[in-house]
Design a protein around this motif. Structure first.
Motif, PDB file in Angstrom:
ATOM      1  N   ARG A 225      46.475  34.690  35.659  1.00 16.64           N
ATOM      2  CA  ARG A 225      47.440  35.787  35.761  1.00 16.64           C
ATOM      3  C   ARG A 225      48.053  35.794  37.150  1.00 16.64           C
ATOM      4  O   ARG A 225      47.360  35.586  38.143  1.00 16.64           O
ATOM      5  CB  ARG A 225      46.762  37.117  35.466  1.00 16.64           C
ATOM      6  CG  ARG A 225      46.303  37.227  34.011  1.00 16.64           C
ATOM      7  CD  ARG A 225      45.488  38.457  33.751  1.00 16.64           C
ATOM      8  NE  ARG A 225      45.063  38.522  32.348  1.00 16.64           N
ATOM      9  CZ  ARG A 225      44.060  39.260  31.902  1.00 16.64           C
ATOM     10  NH1 ARG A 225      43.377  40.012  32.760  1.00 16.64           N
ATOM     11  NH2 ARG A 225      43.747  39.253  30.634  1.00 16.64           N
TER      12      ARG A 225
ATOM     13  N   ILE B 257      46.951  44.121  45.302  1.00 16.84           N
ATOM     14  CA  ILE B 257      46.714  44.368  43.878  1.00 16.84           C
ATOM     15  C   ILE B 257      45.722  43.351  43.312  1.00 16.84           C
ATOM     16  O   ILE B 257      44.943  43.667  42.401  1.00 16.84           O
ATOM     17  CB  ILE B 257      48.037  44.358  43.066  1.00 16.84           C
ATOM     18  CG1 ILE B 257      47.782  44.910  41.655  1.00 16.84           C
ATOM     19  CG2 ILE B 257      48.646  42.978  43.008  1.00 16.84           C
ATOM     20  CD1 ILE B 257      49.035  45.118  40.854  1.00 16.84           C
TER      21      ILE B 257
ATOM     22  N   GLU C  51      42.294  44.744  44.309  1.00 16.47           N
ATOM     23  CA  GLU C  51      41.959  45.895  43.468  1.00 16.47           C
ATOM     24  C   GLU C  51      41.556  45.444  42.062  1.00 16.47           C
ATOM     25  O   GLU C  51      40.627  45.993  41.456  1.00 16.47           O
ATOM     26  CB  GLU C  51      43.155  46.850  43.383  1.00 16.47           C
ATOM     27  CG  GLU C  51      43.574  47.487  44.696  1.00 16.47           C
ATOM     28  CD  GLU C  51      42.620  48.569  45.151  1.00 16.47           C
ATOM     29  OE1 GLU C  51      41.791  49.023  44.342  1.00 16.47           O
ATOM     30  OE2 GLU C  51      42.698  48.959  46.326  1.00 16.47           O
ATOM     31  N   SER C  52      42.246  44.420  41.551  1.00  9.91           N
ATOM     32  CA  SER C  52      41.953  43.910  40.213  1.00  9.91           C
ATOM     33  C   SER C  52      40.585  43.240  40.168  1.00  9.91           C
ATOM     34  O   SER C  52      39.836  43.390  39.194  1.00  9.91           O
ATOM     35  CB  SER C  52      43.043  42.930  39.778  1.00  9.91           C
ATOM     36  OG  SER C  52      44.299  43.579  39.728  1.00  9.91           O
TER      37      SER C  52
ATOM     38  N   LEU D 184      38.521  42.635  36.664  1.00 11.12           N
ATOM     39  CA  LEU D 184      39.514  42.012  35.786  1.00 11.12           C
ATOM     40  C   LEU D 184      39.537  40.499  35.891  1.00 11.12           C
ATOM     41  O   LEU D 184      40.122  39.825  35.042  1.00 11.12           O
ATOM     42  CB  LEU D 184      40.909  42.565  36.091  1.00 11.12           C
ATOM     43  CG  LEU D 184      41.135  44.056  35.805  1.00 11.12           C
ATOM     44  CD1 LEU D 184      42.560  44.442  36.165  1.00 11.12           C
ATOM     45  CD2 LEU D 184      40.851  44.362  34.336  1.00 11.12           C
TER      46      LEU D 184
ATOM     47  N   PHE E 297      49.968  37.850  40.084  1.00  7.31           N
ATOM     48  CA  PHE E 297      50.251  39.178  40.620  1.00  7.31           C
ATOM     49  C   PHE E 297      51.012  39.048  41.941  1.00  7.31           C
ATOM     50  O   PHE E 297      50.859  38.062  42.666  1.00  7.31           O
ATOM     51  CB  PHE E 297      48.958  39.963  40.846  1.00  7.31           C
ATOM     52  CG  PHE E 297      48.307  40.474  39.565  1.00  7.31           C
ATOM     53  CD1 PHE E 297      48.794  40.124  38.322  1.00  7.31           C
ATOM     54  CD2 PHE E 297      47.199  41.303  39.620  1.00  7.31           C
ATOM     55  CE1 PHE E 297      48.209  40.583  37.153  1.00  7.31           C
ATOM     56  CE2 PHE E 297      46.589  41.771  38.456  1.00  7.31           C
ATOM     57  CZ  PHE E 297      47.097  41.407  37.218  1.00  7.31           C
TER      58      PHE E 297
ATOM     59  N   ILE F 130      43.156  35.446  38.898  1.00  5.35           N
ATOM     60  CA  ILE F 130      44.273  36.309  39.294  1.00  5.35           C
ATOM     61  C   ILE F 130      44.791  35.784  40.624  1.00  5.35           C
ATOM     62  O   ILE F 130      44.099  35.878  41.649  1.00  5.35           O
ATOM     63  CB  ILE F 130      43.821  37.777  39.431  1.00  5.35           C
ATOM     64  CG1 ILE F 130      43.162  38.260  38.130  1.00  5.35           C
ATOM     65  CG2 ILE F 130      45.002  38.670  39.795  1.00  5.35           C
ATOM     66  CD1 ILE F 130      42.508  39.619  38.247  1.00  5.35           C
TER      67      ILE F 130
END
Length: 302
Positions: free
Chosen positions: A219, A226, A229-230, A235, A221, A192
């Protein structure tokens, strides 16, 4: 100050005559008269207006672009005249990339206004590419970006601090018990990372390219918060600045890992327009950035 231009710009940005009047502390009829005065002066229609929206015409687009620059120049003249006195006051408009802006800039601002109480800082947080664009449009006094920017005839970029980035995983991740890992061990992970145009993404892309590392699941972001947090939610994993995870590291909700035999070091740079004249507040804030006392305290804390 050209108040007709100021009124026009405010209408465009508020997208509403009533809200513009409220922001300028004048009546709506005064706003309407200002717009009509401009349209009469240039014999052009600048706004398409209905009960639901206010939109720029082609002529309005041109006027808006140049009006922003003109209003900025008015402010710069006011600041330069103030420089002839001993008083340091007025707005200081700073644009910063996310990492520095969210996790370090507030400490610099607090320290700065404690010494210069009449200065009114205005902060915008964007990715590095957007900060550069705002500087070129004359919307900012100072830009702070991750890394360096490409050489530009109208901008000066100066590195002033170093930033170490680390891999982060959640506390229950199988690798959380290690301090260092091989990059190859992270291939099957869901990555991420920040969006294109951010300094963090640029640094990560450089790392991946250096080692020909291309994980199958990536991914994108839009902010470090965020992403954190992910990662906490399990995640995926990421690479972020050590400055961005101080609280999470202390609470052990996120675990930082280093990549074996590899340090991910980048710089923070301040970017300013190339000019012979600058407001004293700008020079004083740049001096505070160069002094680096805030970052040095954070490094000791880490």
């Amino acid at each position: 100050m050209d108040y007709h231009l100021l009124t026009f710009v405010t209408v465009v940005e508020k997208q509403n005559f009533t809200r513009a009047a409220e922001a300028l502390h004048i009546t709506q009829s005064a706003v309407t008269l200002s717009i009509k005065s401009l349209e009469k002066k240039y014999n052009a229609k600048f706004l398409d207006r209905t009960n639901k929206y206010v939109r720029l015409t082609n002529a309005g687009e041109i006027l808006y672009k140049h009006a922003k620059k003109i209003l900025t120049q008015y402010e710069q003249v006011e600041r330069l005249i103030e420089n002839t006195t001993d008083v340091v006051s007025g707005p200081l408009i700073i644009g910063s990339s996310y990492t520095f802006g969210e996790y370090l800039l507030p400490r610099y601002i607090a320290d700065f206004i404690n010494e210069n109480k009449l200065v009114n800082p205005k902060i915008t947080i964007r990715n590095s590419n957007t900060i550069v664009s705002q500087l070129l449009r004359g919307e900012l006094n100072i830009g702070i970006v991750d890394g360096m920017i490409e050489s530009h005839p109208n901008l000066s970029s100066t590195p002033f601090a170093k930033d170490e980035m680390v891999v982060i995983v959640d506390k229950d991740h199988p690798l959380a018990r290690y301090e260092e890992v091989d990059l190859e061990d992270l291939y099957e992970e869901t990555w991420i990372i920040r969006e294109e145009g951010s300094g963090s993404r640029q640094t990560i892309d450089q790392l991946f390219n250096k080692f020909a590392f291309s994980p199958p699941v990536v991914r994108s972001f839009g902010s470090t918060q965020i992403i954190k947090e992910s990662v906490e939610a399990g995640l995926g994993i990421s690479i972020v600045s050590k400055f961005a995870i101080q609280k999470e590291t202390c609470m052990q909700t996120i675990i930082p890992l280093k990549i074996k035999n590899t340090s991910i070091i980048r710089t923070f740079s301040y970017v300013v327009p190339k000019t012979k004249f600058r407001a004293r507040s700008v020079d004083l804030f740049l001096k505070k950035l160069k002094d680096n006392k805030i970052i040095k305290k954070e490094i000791i804390y880490n």
